[in-house]
Structure formats: C-alpha cells, structure tokens
Scaffold this motif. Structure first.
Motif, PDB file in Angstrom:
ATOM      1  N   ILE A   1    -116.686 -43.746 -34.413  1.00 37.78           N
ATOM      2  CA  ILE A   1    -116.492 -45.350 -34.489  1.00 37.78           C
ATOM      3  C   ILE A   1    -116.447 -45.619 -36.176  1.00 37.78           C
ATOM      4  CG2 ILE A   1    -117.186 -47.710 -34.504  1.00 37.78           C
ATOM      5  CD1 ILE A   1    -116.089 -46.770 -31.861  1.00 37.78           C
ATOM      6  N   ALA A   2    -115.625 -46.257 -36.838  1.00 38.76           N
ATOM      7  CA  ALA A   2    -115.590 -46.638 -38.356  1.00 38.76           C
ATOM      8  C   ALA A   2    -115.504 -48.186 -38.173  1.00 38.76           C
ATOM      9  CB  ALA A   2    -114.242 -46.035 -38.968  1.00 38.76           C
ATOM     10  N   LEU A   3    -116.507 -48.565 -39.154  1.00 35.79           N
ATOM     11  CA  LEU A   3    -116.765 -49.905 -39.393  1.00 35.79           C
ATOM     12  C   LEU A   3    -116.183 -50.195 -41.000  1.00 35.79           C
ATOM     13  CD1 LEU A   3    -119.841 -50.938 -37.459  1.00 35.79           C
ATOM     14  CD2 LEU A   3    -117.420 -50.982 -36.772  1.00 35.79           C
ATOM     15  N   ASN A   4    -115.226 -50.702 -41.445  1.00 36.28           N
ATOM     16  CA  ASN A   4    -114.745 -50.917 -42.808  1.00 36.28           C
ATOM     17  C   ASN A   4    -115.109 -52.290 -43.450  1.00 36.28           C
ATOM     18  OD1 ASN A   4    -113.718 -49.744 -45.287  1.00 36.28           O
ATOM     19  ND2 ASN A   4    -112.287 -51.086 -45.001  1.00 36.28           N
ATOM     20  N   PHE A   5    -115.726 -52.478 -44.402  1.00 33.95           N
ATOM     21  CA  PHE A   5    -116.176 -53.679 -44.866  1.00 33.95           C
ATOM     22  C   PHE A   5    -115.229 -53.906 -46.304  1.00 33.95           C
ATOM     23  CE2 PHE A   5    -119.246 -52.837 -41.948  1.00 33.95           C
ATOM     24  CZ  PHE A   5    -119.496 -54.237 -41.417  1.00 33.95           C
TER      25      PHE A   5
ATOM     26  N   ALA B   1    -106.330 -41.225 -39.162  1.00 30.42           N
ATOM     27  CA  ALA B   1    -107.037 -40.069 -38.746  1.00 30.42           C
ATOM     28  C   ALA B   1    -107.521 -39.999 -37.315  1.00 30.42           C
ATOM     29  CB  ALA B   1    -108.214 -39.720 -39.808  1.00 30.42           C
ATOM     30  N   GLY B   2    -107.249 -41.062 -36.483  1.00 38.53           N
ATOM     31  CA  GLY B   2    -107.659 -41.055 -35.221  1.00 38.53           C
ATOM     32  C   GLY B   2    -108.969 -41.463 -34.835  1.00 38.53           C
ATOM     33  N   ILE B   3    -109.574 -42.002 -35.882  1.00 42.43           N
ATOM     34  CA  ILE B   3    -111.129 -42.699 -36.001  1.00 42.43           C
ATOM     35  C   ILE B   3    -110.991 -44.182 -35.497  1.00 42.43           C
ATOM     36  CG2 ILE B   3    -113.249 -43.136 -36.846  1.00 42.43           C
ATOM     37  CD1 ILE B   3    -112.658 -40.962 -38.773  1.00 42.43           C
ATOM     38  N   PRO B   4    -111.387 -44.561 -34.371  1.00 44.40           N
ATOM     39  CA  PRO B   4    -111.138 -45.937 -33.771  1.00 44.40           C
ATOM     40  C   PRO B   4    -112.427 -46.653 -34.621  1.00 44.40           C
ATOM     41  CG  PRO B   4    -112.200 -44.844 -32.029  1.00 44.40           C
ATOM     42  CD  PRO B   4    -111.951 -43.743 -32.959  1.00 44.40           C
ATOM     43  N   GLY B   5    -112.099 -48.169 -34.837  1.00 42.65           N
ATOM     44  CA  GLY B   5    -112.942 -49.048 -35.377  1.00 42.65           C
ATOM     45  C   GLY B   5    -112.368 -50.431 -35.638  1.00 42.65           C
ATOM     46  N   MET B   6    -113.157 -51.096 -36.664  1.00 41.74           N
ATOM     47  CA  MET B   6    -112.814 -52.441 -36.818  1.00 41.74           C
ATOM     48  C   MET B   6    -112.702 -52.719 -38.496  1.00 41.74           C
ATOM     49  SD  MET B   6    -114.828 -54.507 -33.807  1.00 41.74           S
ATOM     50  CE  MET B   6    -116.128 -53.350 -34.215  1.00 41.74           C
ATOM     51  N   ASN B   7    -111.895 -53.794 -39.043  1.00 40.61           N
ATOM     52  CA  ASN B   7    -112.030 -53.968 -40.425  1.00 40.61           C
ATOM     53  C   ASN B   7    -112.363 -55.243 -40.439  1.00 40.61           C
ATOM     54  OD1 ASN B   7    -111.485 -53.068 -42.993  1.00 40.61           O
ATOM     55  ND2 ASN B   7    -109.194 -53.172 -42.723  1.00 40.61           N
ATOM     56  N   PHE B   8    -113.413 -55.473 -41.526  1.00 36.91           N
ATOM     57  CA  PHE B   8    -113.771 -56.809 -41.728  1.00 36.91           C
ATOM     58  C   PHE B   8    -113.556 -57.340 -43.112  1.00 36.91           C
ATOM     59  CE2 PHE B   8    -116.375 -54.556 -38.701  1.00 36.91           C
ATOM     60  CZ  PHE B   8    -116.592 -55.619 -37.733  1.00 36.91           C
ATOM     61  N   ALA B   9    -113.434 -58.586 -43.469  1.00 39.57           N
ATOM     62  CA  ALA B   9    -113.265 -58.942 -44.726  1.00 39.57           C
ATOM     63  C   ALA B   9    -113.606 -60.438 -44.558  1.00 39.57           C
ATOM     64  CB  ALA B   9    -111.852 -58.730 -45.174  1.00 39.57           C
TER      65      ALA B   9
ATOM     66  N   PHE C   1    -110.479 -58.678 -38.931  1.00 39.37           N
ATOM     67  CA  PHE C   1    -108.921 -58.996 -38.976  1.00 39.37           C
ATOM     68  C   PHE C   1    -108.186 -57.713 -38.586  1.00 39.37           C
ATOM     69  CE2 PHE C   1    -109.973 -56.836 -42.818  1.00 39.37           C
ATOM     70  CZ  PHE C   1    -108.870 -56.157 -43.560  1.00 39.37           C
ATOM     71  N   GLU C   2    -108.660 -56.448 -38.193  1.00 37.84           N
ATOM     72  CA  GLU C   2    -107.812 -55.527 -37.789  1.00 37.84           C
ATOM     73  C   GLU C   2    -108.795 -54.633 -36.822  1.00 37.84           C
ATOM     74  OE1 GLU C   2    -105.214 -51.920 -39.755  1.00 37.84           O
ATOM     75  OE2 GLU C   2    -107.012 -53.023 -41.067  1.00 37.84           O
TER      76      GLU C   2
END
Length: 771
Positions: A195-199, A257-265, A211-212
C-alpha cells in the motif's frame, strides 16, 4: 396578516438552507488543534519545528540548502533511534514537452523502516523533501516531511504493529518524480510495498483532500472511510483529475509500478504555491495538524490490516456528508448509469401522467426548458462581463495566476448569480409555470447525470442525488399541500446544497479564479433545480431578496478592492533573466511579464522589445518575451574535456567530462546529431536507450552539477560523429553579474512560479564546444 403563511413558509426554507450551509462550512473547515499530552499523540507544535528547519529557504535539487535539509533529516532519523537507508544515485526520465528530452539528476532518497511483527508486506508513507526553485516549500512538501518525522517518533514509543512501515523521503519530485522513479526501479524495499500513501500540497490551507486512488479502489476507500480523521474526498474531483488535469505526483510512479494506494493534498491557498510565500508563517497549522493526524491514523490502520487479503473487488464512488462521513456507492456493473436512467424514465412517466391527469397543456412542458436555457445564457453573459470588468479595472491581476482575493470574487460572483437568477425568474414569470419548469430542469439534471455516468462515473452523484431529492419533493407535491410540502421541499433543497456547495467551493480552489465563470452556470442550474423552494421566498420578500444578494455582492467587491493592491503580504510576481551567448558575445535581458514593473524596468528599460523566438531561439520557447540588448558580462564557461573516443562493434563511443566553474546546478546539452544516439550515460548510469516506442531525444537536462564533475557517454552509430556540443548553463541568482547601482528587489515583489525549463532571476550562459 395575509403574508403570515408566506413568511412562515419562507422561514422554514431559510432555516433549512442555513443549517445546510452551516454543515457545509463545517465540512470544509479543518478541525481545531487538539491538545493531547500523551506521548502517542501527534504534536503539531513539535512537527512545526521541523517545518521551520526544512523550509528556512528554497532548497531545490543541487543547492547547498537542499544538501543541508538531507543532513537534517538524517540527523533527526538517527536521533529517533532509526537507521536511515540512503539511496544515492543518478535518476532520469524521458519527457516530451516542449521537445523530446531526457532529464537527469543526482538524487538522494532517504528511507526509514519500522519493523512489524508479522512481516506480511509493508505500508509505504511518502513525501518529497526537495522544493521548487523559488519556494521554501513549507507546504509543498515540508509539511508532509515534518509529519513523517513526528509519526516516526510516535511509532518508536508505541507497541509494534503487524506490518512494516517504510517512510520514503523522496528527492527530485519537482524535477519530474525522479526520486520515486529511482525507488521503484532500483531499491529492494519497493517490492515489499503493498500500500502507498503519498502526501502532497498545492496550497497551504484547507481540508486534506484524498484526491486520487488506484483502481479498483473498493478496499482502499472503505479503509479510508473507516480510519481517517474527518475523511474528505470526492470521486467527482478524482474523475476530473484523472481524465482532464494529469498533474503527476510521486503517487503516479507508485501506481504505475503496481502499488495500490491513495494520494492526499490540501489545495486552498494556491496563490502561495511554488513561490516564496510557501513559508512556515503562512502554513495553516490546523491544516498541518489534520494532515499529520491522518498520516498517523492511516499508518496505524494499514500497518495492522491484513495486506494479503484482497478485500472487496470493484470500485466505489464517494462523496462527503456532514460531520466527517463519507457516502460510498458502487461503480460496478454500470450501476450509476442504470440508476440514473431508471430515475429519469420514472420521473418522465410521472410528469406525463400528471400532465394527462390534470389536463395541462403539453406546450408548457416544451416552453420551460427554453426559459431555463435563456436564463443560463443570460447569466453566462453577466458573469463573462463581470470577469472581464474585473480584469479591466485591475490590470495587475494579469500578472497573477490567481488573485490573492480570489475567494472574495468567488462569493461575490455567487451572490451576483443568485440575484441575476431571481430577477430573471421574476421577469419571465409570465411564461413560467412552476411545476412544469421544475420538471423540465429535473429532467435536464438527470440527463446530465447520464452523461457523467458515461464519461465521469465517479461524479454521477453530483447530479443524481440532487435530482433524486427534488424528484421526491416534486412527487410528494402531487399529494400534499401547504406547510407539509413546503417543509419537504425545504429539506430536499437543503440536501441539494449539501452536495452542490462543497463541490463547487472545492472546484473553485482546484480550477482557479478564471474558471469561476463556468462554476456560476452550475450555481444558476442548481437555483433552477431548487426553484420550488425559492417560490415561498419570492412570495414573502419579493424584490427585496435579489436586492439583498446584490448588496452582499457589492460588500464583497468592496472588501476585495481593499485587498487588490500589492504589498509584502500580497507581493507582485515578476521575472528577469540575463542570457549571454559567448559565441556571438551578445547579451540580453528577458522577462516573461506582460510589461516591466518598477524593479524590472532598470534591466528592461521603459519600452522593451517583444520577442517570440524564445531565449536562444529554442530554449524556453515562450510565446512572448520582453527583451532588451545589454552589454555582455563575461562569465566563466564550463570546463569540457574528452575523456575517451573510440569505435567498437560498429558503434562510436564518446566520453565527455563537464565541470561548472560558476557553481551552476543545471546544464542543458545539445548536439546537431544527438537524435542519432543509441544510448546515453551520465555518471555511468544509462539515462537514454533509443527504441521504436518514442521519438529520439533532442537534448539532455542535467541537475545537481555545481562544482562536481559529471561524465557523459554518447553511443552513436559508427558512421556518426559528434562534432559540436552546445551547453546552456543556468544559475538561479543574479549575484555574479550584480552591480552596485542596481536596486534590490522590493519587499512587495517576488519571482514568478518557475520550473526547470522556465528559469527566473537567473543568469544563463550558452557556449559551443568543438569536439
């Protein structure tokens, strides 16, 4: 006495709408700072001290400040008791605008790993520590980096979780996601990420927006709705972002790259984005704290989740409800399309049945859509004139991507639109039949819902839910009358505003001031949809109602006027560039501005010429530049030497060493036959491989050079030989050419937003080297 029932009905409508807009404001406002003394709680004050260190000054890749931030992160990670992992390499990527080229940079990713008990995979928490060229980067992305340090502190003092947590402080995001590309392509930890959580940030205040998501997203969104602190998300915004905006972040690399997750801003405060205003003093602490608390909650939640279980399949749409709740609905099996189509057909049959039963003239039903479209057309003209008038009166807004007082203008335009709609509604009342008009507008809204279901499935709720609510009110109007139908209409119309108002407010901050003209058409359409609820207000207040909205619009414009000038808090952006061509020994001042201001006039003169050829013809091919010839200031050209040249296996190998003598962080390399290159290496790292999938490269952009030597290897066919190398070297300050009689930049000006291909406050040198 005859007005008392009308006033009572109007009061019920006003009360319902007031509660709805109050709920919307709560939904759009970050919660206050919570004082939690426990060691396991997130401390915004402690995290803010990290922001002050990280965002003390701009720290783009290759700058001394950038190196200092990396050292600070390593020191803090070590002080927390973790062993930092450093990925120091050369990263690259291919780009296609304005021409095909390769961008490469020396990067240093910093990682920390929190071991879990089960080792069933890892949760990736990511934020980038480099900043844009002219921005201290307090929000973008110092806030995320500081929160990551604070979350690491808390996790060190907390009981171990099930899964590993990987914290990636990525580098060179602003240059094209180079750090995250290097991580997923070359670091062994990348294969552990489940899981990837990007901020991220594109402002410095407001709610933290998810938002994504990757797709399918059912599992992710359900986890987010359960774990997040005051979850805030809209699948309409995600649908538009995915299909129309294409603004990439590090999450793009993780997703691909096939890592599911969410994007925050957070996106409110766009005027400060990528400028010197992105500093710690202007970062909203409530927003910052909300980001950190969400990061902590989501990290704990996913680190204790079973990442090996796929969870629900499929995709979900989602939108906010009041008081921090998300409403989820399925996007699978064409559900939104079928539901909207069934609702539209059912309502059409019901409207036709009523018309037949009550023997209404069918012509009324055909006339009402025309009245609605006439209203929308006239309101479009009014808002076009309103926007054009603002740009004419406040010419300095042409210097801004977004006025500092844009929110005042948004609400002023909303009030003006409401007043205009009401006046038009009253003026057309002779031809307008309320129930037939409401039915026509309802059908148009539901038809728009079918379009959204086809093109932007996640956004279907925006029309379907308001359409459904007003269809309920319209239907119950067949059987009820008096106060009962007024109460139901008020409640249903209030539900419409709970959906429409936050979405349009969010869209204003996402799309900007210049898109408000389009948003006003949606507001007018929403007013038409809730026209059955407006009718009691007309009867109670008459022309006083539009007069009230016009007065509110005027008050907002007066307030905006007081904030219209430039000041140290609202500085004017401008630009200046010095470019010297050492071959022809000619120098010019350039500016991207529409006209010189008091400060740039000392370089450009009062009436500079206009160039459409760009800087050095093809470098920064801007559509329009101000230009003025000036006396050359000789600059130390880069040292270029041939390390080796040989032919082997029908290929010509050319190794070139380059070192800047001006401590310049950025160079661009170009040669007449560079497009013939089969391979290109930088610092022994392959950065370009010619293939049939894309056009050949035309130049190379290399970041992080400064005084360190870089070695490039060009591999060409044996018949090709590189005879001349063009180097454009860029240093982003005017120190080396500064003259004592020049005025320093005033406090009420700042450099415009810039990126690697648009240098500002820069000295550029071009030189050709025979090989």
């Amino acid at each position: 006495m005859y007005k008392r029932p009308a006033l009572q009905q109007a009061f019920a409508i006003v009360l319902a709408w007031t509660l709805a807009f109050w709920a919307c404001s709560r939904m759009l406002t970050p919660p206050g700072i919570q004082q939690e003394p426990e060691a396991f709680a997130y401390s915004a004050e402690r995290a803010l001290s990290h922001v002050r260190h990280i965002a003390a000054e701009p720290h783009p890749v290759g700058s001394p400040a950038h190196a200092a931030v990396a050292v600070y992160l390593l020191e803090q990670i070590a002080a927390l008791g973790y062993r930092a992992e450093i990925q120091e390499t050369l990263a690259s990527a291919r780009f296609y605008y304005p021409k095909p080229f390769v961008k490469a940079a020396r990067i240093k990713n910093i990682l920390a790993r929190v071991a879990g008990k089960a080792h069933r995979g890892a949760v990736l928490i990511a934020g980038h520590y480099d900043s844009a060229e002219n921005a201290p980067g307090a929000a973008d992305d110092g806030a995320a980096v500081a929160s990551m340090l604070e979350v690491l502190r808390i996790l060190k003092q907390s009981p171990p979780l099930q899964n590993d947590l990987i914290f990636l402080f990525s580098d060179a995001e602003e240059l094209g996601l180079l750090g995250s590309r290097a991580f997923v392509e070359r670091h062994p930890w990348a294969k552990d990420c489940r899981i990837a959580l990007n901020f991220e940030a594109r402002g410095n205040k407001g709610m933290l927006l998810m938002f994504e998501t990757s797709e399918p997203n059912a599992r992710l969104v359900e986890h987010y709705a359960e774990a997040a602190v005051q979850p805030f998300a809209s699948s309409l915004m995600f649908s538009f972002y995915k299909k129309l905006l294409h603004n990439d972040t590090d999450f793009t690399v993780f997703r691909e790259a096939g890592i599911p997750g969410m994007n925050f801003a957070f996106i409110k405060g766009w005027t400060d984005y990528h400028t010197r205003l992105d500093n710690p003093e202007r970062l909203d602490v409530r927003t910052f704290a909300l980001q950190g608390r969400n990061m902590l909650q989501l990290a704990r939640h996913f680190a204790d989740a079973d990442l090996s279980v796929p969870g629900p399949k499929g995709s979900l749409g989602y939108f906010n409800l009041p008081f921090g709740k998300l409403f989820l609905f399925s996007l699978d099996d064409h559900f939104p399309l079928l539901a909207t189509a069934v609702l539209l057909m059912s309502f059409l049959l019901l409207a036709i049945a009523e018309a037949v039963y009550r023997r209404r003239r069918i012509g009324h039903y055909f006339l009402q859509p025309g009245i609605f479209l006439l209203q929308i057309g006239l309101i479009a003209l009014i808002n076009y004139a309103f926007h054009a008038g603002l740009m004419q009166v406040y010419g300095n807004y042409r210097r801004l991507p977004e006025p500092y007082n844009a929110e005042c203008y948004f609400f002023a335009a909303c009030c003006l639109t409401a007043a205009s709609f009401m006046l038009l509604h009253a003026g057309l009342r002779r031809w307008l039949k309320l129930r037939e008009y409401a039915a026509a507008v309802l059908c148009i809204w539901l038809a728009a819902g079918i379009y959204l279901a086809l093109e932007f499935p996640g956004g279907v709720f925006f029309t379907a839910v308001p359409g459904f609510m007003m269809a309920v009110a319209w239907t119950l109007g067949l059987f009820l009358s008096g106060r009962s139908v007024t109460l139901i209409t008020g409640l249903c119309s209030a539900a419409v505003w709970i959906i429409v108002a936050p979405t349009l407010y969010l869209a204003h901050h996402a799309l900007g001031f210049h898109a408000d003209r389009l948003l006003m058409l949606i507001i007018a359409s929403a007013l038409a949809l809730v026209s059955p609820a407006l009718d009691p207000l007309y009867r109670a207040f008459g022309r006083k109602l539009p007069a009230l909205f016009l007065t509110a619009s005027l008050i907002l414009l007066i307030r905006a006027d007081r904030l219209a000038g430039f000041s140290p808090d609202r500085p004017q952006p401008d630009s200046i560039v010095y470019a010297w061509d050492s071959v022809s020994n000619t120098a010019r001042w350039f500016s991207y501005d529409s006209e010189p201001d008091d400060w740039t006039r000392q370089f450009l003169g009062a009436k500079p010429a206009v160039s459409r050829a760009g800087i050095f013809e093809d470098f920064v091919p801007a559509g329009r530049l101000l230009v003025r010839e000036t006396a050359p200031v000789r600059l130390a050209a880069p040292n270029v030497s041939i390390a080796e040249e040989r032919t082997r296996e029908e290929k010509n190998y050319l190794d070139i060493r380059i070192r800047s003598r001006r401590d310049a962080p950025l160079i661009r390399l170009k040669a007449q036959n560079l497009s013939q290159a089969v391979q290109i290496y930088a610092d022994s790292q392959l950065i370009y491989q010619k293939d049939a999938s894309g056009p050949p490269v035309e130049f190379i952009e290399f970041h992080g050079l400064r005084s360190k030597e870089a070695e490039f290897r060009f591999v060409l066919p044996a018949a090709e030989r590189m005879k001349t190398l063009e180097i454009i070297e860029i240093r982003r300050d005017l120190d080396e050419i500064w003259q004592k009689n020049w005025k320093m930049r005033p406090e009420d000006t700042i450099p415009i937003r810039s990126w690697s291909s648009l240098p500002v406050d820069a000295v550029i040198l071009r030189r050709f080297y025979p090989l």
